[in-house]
Design a protein around this motif. Structure first.
Motif, PDB file in Angstrom:
ATOM      1  N   ASN A 113       1.901 -15.103  -0.249  1.00  0.00           N
ATOM      2  CA  ASN A 113       2.027 -13.775  -0.864  1.00  0.00           C
ATOM      3  C   ASN A 113       0.704 -13.045  -1.032  1.00  0.00           C
ATOM      4  OD1 ASN A 113       0.831 -15.009  -3.109  1.00  0.00           O
ATOM      5  ND2 ASN A 113       2.780 -15.327  -4.142  1.00  0.00           N
ATOM      6  N   GLY A 114      -0.432 -13.729  -0.785  1.00  0.00           N
ATOM      7  CA  GLY A 114      -1.721 -13.064  -0.820  1.00  0.00           C
ATOM      8  C   GLY A 114      -2.293 -12.805  -2.191  1.00  0.00           C
ATOM      9  N   TYR A 115      -1.655 -13.285  -3.259  1.00  0.00           N
ATOM     10  CA  TYR A 115      -2.212 -13.076  -4.588  1.00  0.00           C
ATOM     11  C   TYR A 115      -3.588 -13.737  -4.692  1.00  0.00           C
ATOM     12  CZ  TYR A 115       2.384 -11.551  -6.305  1.00  0.00           C
ATOM     13  OH  TYR A 115       3.561 -10.875  -6.508  1.00  0.00           O
ATOM     14  N   PRO A 116      -4.539 -13.116  -5.389  1.00  0.00           N
ATOM     15  CA  PRO A 116      -5.838 -13.771  -5.581  1.00  0.00           C
ATOM     16  C   PRO A 116      -5.660 -15.134  -6.252  1.00  0.00           C
ATOM     17  CG  PRO A 116      -5.935 -11.471  -6.282  1.00  0.00           C
ATOM     18  CD  PRO A 116      -4.486 -11.777  -5.997  1.00  0.00           C
ATOM     19  N   ARG A 117      -6.295 -16.133  -5.698  1.00  0.00           N
ATOM     20  CA  ARG A 117      -6.127 -17.490  -6.207  1.00  0.00           C
ATOM     21  C   ARG A 117      -6.485 -17.586  -7.691  1.00  0.00           C
ATOM     22  NH1 ARG A 117      -8.929 -19.512  -2.738  1.00  0.00           N
ATOM     23  NH2 ARG A 117      -7.507 -20.467  -1.260  1.00  0.00           N
ATOM     24  N   ILE A 118      -7.553 -16.924  -8.065  1.00  0.00           N
ATOM     25  CA  ILE A 118      -8.014 -17.012  -9.448  1.00  0.00           C
ATOM     26  C   ILE A 118      -7.036 -16.336 -10.409  1.00  0.00           C
ATOM     27  CG2 ILE A 118      -9.386 -14.883  -9.491  1.00  0.00           C
ATOM     28  CD1 ILE A 118     -11.533 -16.514 -10.990  1.00  0.00           C
ATOM     29  N   SER A 119      -6.276 -15.355  -9.918  1.00  0.00           N
ATOM     30  CA  SER A 119      -5.286 -14.680 -10.754  1.00  0.00           C
ATOM     31  C   SER A 119      -4.096 -15.584 -11.063  1.00  0.00           C
ATOM     32  CB  SER A 119      -4.789 -13.405 -10.072  1.00  0.00           C
ATOM     33  OG  SER A 119      -5.858 -12.507  -9.857  1.00  0.00           O
ATOM     34  N   LEU A 120      -3.922 -16.630 -10.267  1.00  0.00           N
ATOM     35  CA  LEU A 120      -2.848 -17.589 -10.496  1.00  0.00           C
ATOM     36  C   LEU A 120      -3.336 -18.817 -11.250  1.00  0.00           C
ATOM     37  CD1 LEU A 120      -1.140 -17.521  -6.975  1.00  0.00           C
ATOM     38  CD2 LEU A 120      -0.509 -16.194  -8.998  1.00  0.00           C
ATOM     39  N   THR A 121      -4.545 -19.277 -10.922  1.00  0.00           N
ATOM     40  CA  THR A 121      -5.015 -20.531 -11.506  1.00  0.00           C
ATOM     41  C   THR A 121      -5.474 -20.384 -12.954  1.00  0.00           C
ATOM     42  OG1 THR A 121      -7.194 -20.128 -10.516  1.00  0.00           O
ATOM     43  CG2 THR A 121      -5.676 -21.544  -9.311  1.00  0.00           C
ATOM     44  N   VAL A 122      -6.210 -19.312 -13.256  1.00  0.00           N
ATOM     45  CA  VAL A 122      -6.741 -19.186 -14.623  1.00  0.00           C
ATOM     46  C   VAL A 122      -5.629 -19.060 -15.659  1.00  0.00           C
ATOM     47  CG1 VAL A 122      -8.167 -17.805 -16.164  1.00  0.00           C
ATOM     48  CG2 VAL A 122      -8.964 -18.312 -13.857  1.00  0.00           C
ATOM     49  N   PRO A 123      -4.634 -18.167 -15.481  1.00  0.00           N
ATOM     50  CA  PRO A 123      -3.556 -18.143 -16.473  1.00  0.00           C
ATOM     51  C   PRO A 123      -2.803 -19.466 -16.581  1.00  0.00           C
ATOM     52  CG  PRO A 123      -3.490 -16.177 -15.112  1.00  0.00           C
ATOM     53  CD  PRO A 123      -4.471 -17.110 -14.466  1.00  0.00           C
ATOM     54  N   SER A 124      -2.680 -20.170 -15.455  1.00  0.00           N
ATOM     55  CA  SER A 124      -1.904 -21.404 -15.475  1.00  0.00           C
ATOM     56  C   SER A 124      -2.617 -22.546 -16.179  1.00  0.00           C
ATOM     57  CB  SER A 124      -1.547 -21.824 -14.043  1.00  0.00           C
ATOM     58  OG  SER A 124      -2.703 -22.146 -13.295  1.00  0.00           O
ATOM     59  N   ILE A 125      -3.945 -22.475 -16.311  1.00  0.00           N
ATOM     60  CA  ILE A 125      -4.645 -23.559 -17.007  1.00  0.00           C
ATOM     61  C   ILE A 125      -5.294 -23.105 -18.309  1.00  0.00           C
ATOM     62  CG2 ILE A 125      -5.116 -24.697 -14.813  1.00  0.00           C
ATOM     63  CD1 ILE A 125      -8.065 -23.989 -15.215  1.00  0.00           C
ATOM     64  N   VAL A 126      -5.252 -21.791 -18.610  1.00  0.00           N
ATOM     65  CA  VAL A 126      -5.836 -21.355 -19.876  1.00  0.00           C
ATOM     66  C   VAL A 126      -5.072 -21.970 -21.047  1.00  0.00           C
ATOM     67  CG1 VAL A 126      -4.432 -19.271 -20.148  1.00  0.00           C
ATOM     68  CG2 VAL A 126      -6.725 -19.337 -21.110  1.00  0.00           C
ATOM     69  N   ILE A 127      -3.801 -22.295 -20.800  1.00  0.00           N
ATOM     70  CA  ILE A 127      -2.995 -22.927 -21.833  1.00  0.00           C
ATOM     71  C   ILE A 127      -3.445 -24.363 -22.089  1.00  0.00           C
ATOM     72  CG2 ILE A 127      -1.159 -23.939 -20.411  1.00  0.00           C
ATOM     73  CD1 ILE A 127       0.822 -22.626 -22.417  1.00  0.00           C
ATOM     74  N   MET A 128      -4.281 -24.899 -21.188  1.00  0.00           N
ATOM     75  CA  MET A 128      -4.830 -26.250 -21.369  1.00  0.00           C
ATOM     76  C   MET A 128      -6.161 -26.252 -22.105  1.00  0.00           C
ATOM     77  SD  MET A 128      -4.145 -27.789 -17.547  1.00  0.00           S
ATOM     78  CE  MET A 128      -2.687 -27.321 -16.594  1.00  0.00           C
ATOM     79  N   VAL A 129      -6.766 -25.083 -22.299  1.00  0.00           N
ATOM     80  CA  VAL A 129      -8.060 -25.014 -22.986  1.00  0.00           C
ATOM     81  C   VAL A 129      -7.866 -25.457 -24.432  1.00  0.00           C
ATOM     82  CG1 VAL A 129      -9.919 -23.497 -23.739  1.00  0.00           C
ATOM     83  CG2 VAL A 129      -8.890 -23.184 -21.484  1.00  0.00           C
ATOM     84  N   PRO A 130      -8.673 -26.389 -24.923  1.00  0.00           N
ATOM     85  CA  PRO A 130      -8.450 -26.982 -26.252  1.00  0.00           C
ATOM     86  C   PRO A 130      -8.949 -26.103 -27.396  1.00  0.00           C
ATOM     87  CG  PRO A 130     -10.368 -27.979 -25.242  1.00  0.00           C
ATOM     88  CD  PRO A 130      -9.801 -27.020 -24.222  1.00  0.00           C
ATOM     89  N   GLY A 131      -8.290 -24.958 -27.582  1.00  0.00           N
ATOM     90  CA  GLY A 131      -8.685 -24.071 -28.673  1.00  0.00           C
ATOM     91  C   GLY A 131      -8.526 -24.721 -30.035  1.00  0.00           C
ATOM     92  N   LEU A 132      -7.469 -25.522 -30.187  1.00  0.00           N
ATOM     93  CA  LEU A 132      -7.243 -26.230 -31.446  1.00  0.00           C
ATOM     94  C   LEU A 132      -8.389 -27.186 -31.746  1.00  0.00           C
ATOM     95  CD1 LEU A 132      -5.349 -27.051 -33.799  1.00  0.00           C
ATOM     96  CD2 LEU A 132      -4.333 -28.733 -32.252  1.00  0.00           C
ATOM     97  N   TYR A 133      -8.867 -27.903 -30.725  1.00  0.00           N
ATOM     98  CA  TYR A 133      -9.963 -28.847 -30.910  1.00  0.00           C
ATOM     99  C   TYR A 133     -11.240 -28.119 -31.319  1.00  0.00           C
ATOM    100  CZ  TYR A 133      -7.197 -32.470 -28.498  1.00  0.00           C
ATOM    101  OH  TYR A 133      -6.244 -33.381 -28.136  1.00  0.00           O
ATOM    102  N   LEU A 134     -11.513 -26.995 -30.650  1.00  0.00           N
ATOM    103  CA  LEU A 134     -12.724 -26.242 -30.950  1.00  0.00           C
ATOM    104  C   LEU A 134     -12.706 -25.716 -32.377  1.00  0.00           C
ATOM    105  CD1 LEU A 134     -13.065 -24.273 -27.597  1.00  0.00           C
ATOM    106  CD2 LEU A 134     -14.601 -26.067 -28.415  1.00  0.00           C
ATOM    107  N   TYR A 135     -11.543 -25.204 -32.800  1.00  0.00           N
ATOM    108  CA  TYR A 135     -11.478 -24.691 -34.170  1.00  0.00           C
ATOM    109  C   TYR A 135     -11.646 -25.804 -35.189  1.00  0.00           C
ATOM    110  CZ  TYR A 135      -9.885 -22.981 -38.584  1.00  0.00           C
ATOM    111  OH  TYR A 135      -9.826 -22.688 -39.932  1.00  0.00           O
ATOM    112  N   ARG A 136     -10.981 -26.929 -34.958  1.00  0.00           N
ATOM    113  CA  ARG A 136     -11.102 -28.026 -35.921  1.00  0.00           C
ATOM    114  C   ARG A 136     -12.529 -28.557 -35.982  1.00  0.00           C
ATOM    115  NH1 ARG A 136      -5.600 -31.785 -35.818  1.00  0.00           N
ATOM    116  NH2 ARG A 136      -4.284 -30.253 -36.900  1.00  0.00           N
ATOM    117  N   ALA A 137     -13.232 -28.508 -34.861  1.00  0.00           N
ATOM    118  CA  ALA A 137     -14.633 -28.929 -34.874  1.00  0.00           C
ATOM    119  C   ALA A 137     -15.455 -28.017 -35.776  1.00  0.00           C
ATOM    120  CB  ALA A 137     -15.195 -28.921 -33.455  1.00  0.00           C
ATOM    121  N   ILE A 138     -15.307 -26.702 -35.620  1.00  0.00           N
ATOM    122  CA  ILE A 138     -16.054 -25.758 -36.452  1.00  0.00           C
ATOM    123  C   ILE A 138     -15.627 -25.875 -37.912  1.00  0.00           C
ATOM    124  CG2 ILE A 138     -16.481 -23.311 -36.884  1.00  0.00           C
ATOM    125  CD1 ILE A 138     -17.908 -24.370 -34.443  1.00  0.00           C
ATOM    126  N   TYR A 139     -14.331 -26.035 -38.154  1.00  0.00           N
ATOM    127  CA  TYR A 139     -13.837 -26.169 -39.525  1.00  0.00           C
ATOM    128  C   TYR A 139     -14.456 -27.375 -40.216  1.00  0.00           C
ATOM    129  CZ  TYR A 139     -10.558 -26.593 -43.429  1.00  0.00           C
ATOM    130  OH  TYR A 139     -10.004 -26.695 -44.689  1.00  0.00           O
TER     131      TYR A 139
END
Length: 446
Positions: free
Chosen positions: A377-403
């Motif tokens: 389909n020609g979609y930019p690869r980064i437009s598919l990969t970043v949203p699909s793995i941003v949900i894996m970024v450990p935001g909870l871990y980062l916040y608990r570390a700062i807390y």
């Protein structure tokens, strides 16, 4: 004048570039036969628009190189987070330019249109005049957000609600995160629209999300006697702020030894995380919120798997909409994310695989799937990969570390922080190896 807001009457710190002054409006000279200054204006503007979409230095340089070869010039480029310095040679003359954008962001729809422009340039735009090409680029630059602030707020609400379930939250935490994240991102979108500075956008939107979550929880406690144990979900209500694009593109740029761009993008992502977690910590102290563990949902494994697939789909879909993807592009990214993120979670649960290793496997899967889909389909690869793995970024871990740093629980803080760093490193590595396996041009440093 009294009806104008401040942004309408203030003097801009970044002056606009009069691109059409580089060309003659009544000239019929094709761009391939034009002078070096006119060619350089097209090459530089294409790179600047690509940069404003949030893509990495490697993709910006590749696009500028393709146009340069087609126009018969040699181009050397140095790309940062918000600026480009480049030289164009034609064997006789040399043009040096330094270009910059006023702010950085993500616009996957504009990026998709720009990649089509670059791909079609040899057969279409190369046979136009410089003025006609700049008119085409004018239309592309006018691709701003596809969605209203209310729809972007709803997208953030859906994404954070799904995120809450994936982190272990139940229906009450999901409902409260839905409301708080939606309002928080609505406010953030309004502030961005009025060009307020990054720190103000983050601090106000994060504070609003935490406050709304606390108020809604208190209302439920009073009206329905809901226990305060559900306060743990306030962390999920602010995860819409996660800087997925700069985190991932910084890793890709560093892999290609684009150190300037990689380090600048990483610094930008760290700034967002630090400001967001700091204000969330302050709000937690003011509102007496604590990042407690979620209570066990006690779901059947098969049902849990199905719900994880659904939640991953909607979580990625919401984030993709926030990145200004079209609905088909967002749905495609969501399908990839549903498979990759569910695989990651199941590997941790069923095989006791360490979270960073599972994150690498999930990101690798997302990258491979995106590469296969891009061919069709020609979609930019980064437009598919970043949203699909941003949900894996450990935001909870980062916040608990700062807390925990804030309350001087240093051993817990270091543990959370170390886990977060390992996962953050694993995610771009997974995408990088997927690119190495599927993209021959990415395997070499030339």
């Amino acid at each position: 004048m009294a009806n104008n807001n401040y942004i309408d009457i203030m003097e801009k710190n970044h002056m606009e570039i009069p691109w059409h002054d580089y060309t003659s409006q009544d000239s019929d000279v094709l761009i391939s036969k034009a002078g070096l200054i006119e060619k350089a204006s097209v090459i530089g503007r294409v790179g600047l628009i690509m940069l404003s979409c949030g893509t990495g230095a490697w993709r910006v340089r590749t696009s500028m190189n393709r146009l340069s070869k087609e126009l018969g010039v040699t181009c050397t480029v140095d790309v940062g987070l918000m600026s480009i310095e480049f030289n164009c040679f034609d064997g006789t003359d040399c043009i040096s330019q330094s270009l910059s954008i006023a702010n950085t962001g993500v616009n996957t729809s504009k990026l998709y249109r720009m990649e089509q422009f670059v791909d079609d340039f040899p057969t279409e735009e190369a046979h136009l005049t410089g003025e006609e090409i700049h008119r085409c680029l004018d239309k592309i630059e006018q691709i701003h957000t596809l969605y209203s602030p209310i729809r972007l707020g709803l997208a953030a609400a859906i994404a954070c609600c799904a995120f809450t379930f994936l982190l272990g939250g139940g229906p009450i935490e999901m409902l409260l995160a839905f409301i708080a994240a939606g309002i928080g991102n609505l406010i953030r979108t309004k502030l961005i629209k009025h060009h307020f500075t990054l720190f103000l956008n983050i601090s106000v939107s994060i504070s609003a999300s935490c406050f709304v979550y606390a108020v809604c929880l208190k209302i439920l406690e009073i009206a329905f006697h809901v226990p305060s144990v559900h306060e743990a979900g306030y962390i999920c209500s602010m995860l819409f702020i996660i800087p997925g694009f700069p985190f991932i593109t910084s890793g890709i740029d560093l892999a290609k030894l684009d150190l300037r761009s990689g380090l600048e993008r990483l610094s930008y992502a760290i700034i967002i995380v630090l400001v967001a977690t700091m204000f969330a910590w302050i709000m937690a102290l003011l509102l007496s919120l604590r990042p407690l563990d979620f209570t066990d949902l006690n779901l059947d494994p098969i049902l849990y798997l199905i719900l994880r697939l659904i939640a991953s789909f909607f979580g990625v879909f919401g984030f993709s909409i926030m990145f200004n993807s079209s609905t088909p592009m967002a749905a495609t990214a969501a399908l990839i994310g549903a498979i990759a993120n569910t695989l990651r979670l199941e590997l941790v649960d069923l095989t006791s695989m360490p979270a960073p290793a599972a994150a690498f496997a999930g990101a690798l899967t997302a990258g491979l799937l995106a590469s296969i889909i891009k061919k069709n389909n020609g979609y930019p690869r980064i437009s598919l990969t970043v949203p699909s793995i941003v949900i894996m970024v450990p935001g909870l871990y980062l916040y608990r570390a700062i807390y925990n740093f804030g309350i001087m629980e240093l051993s817990d803080a270091v543990s959370w922080f170390a886990s977060a760093i390992m996962i953050i490193i694993a995610l771009p590595l997974g995408l990088i190896f997927a690119r190495i396996l599927t993209d021959k041009t990415f395997r070499y440093c030339t």
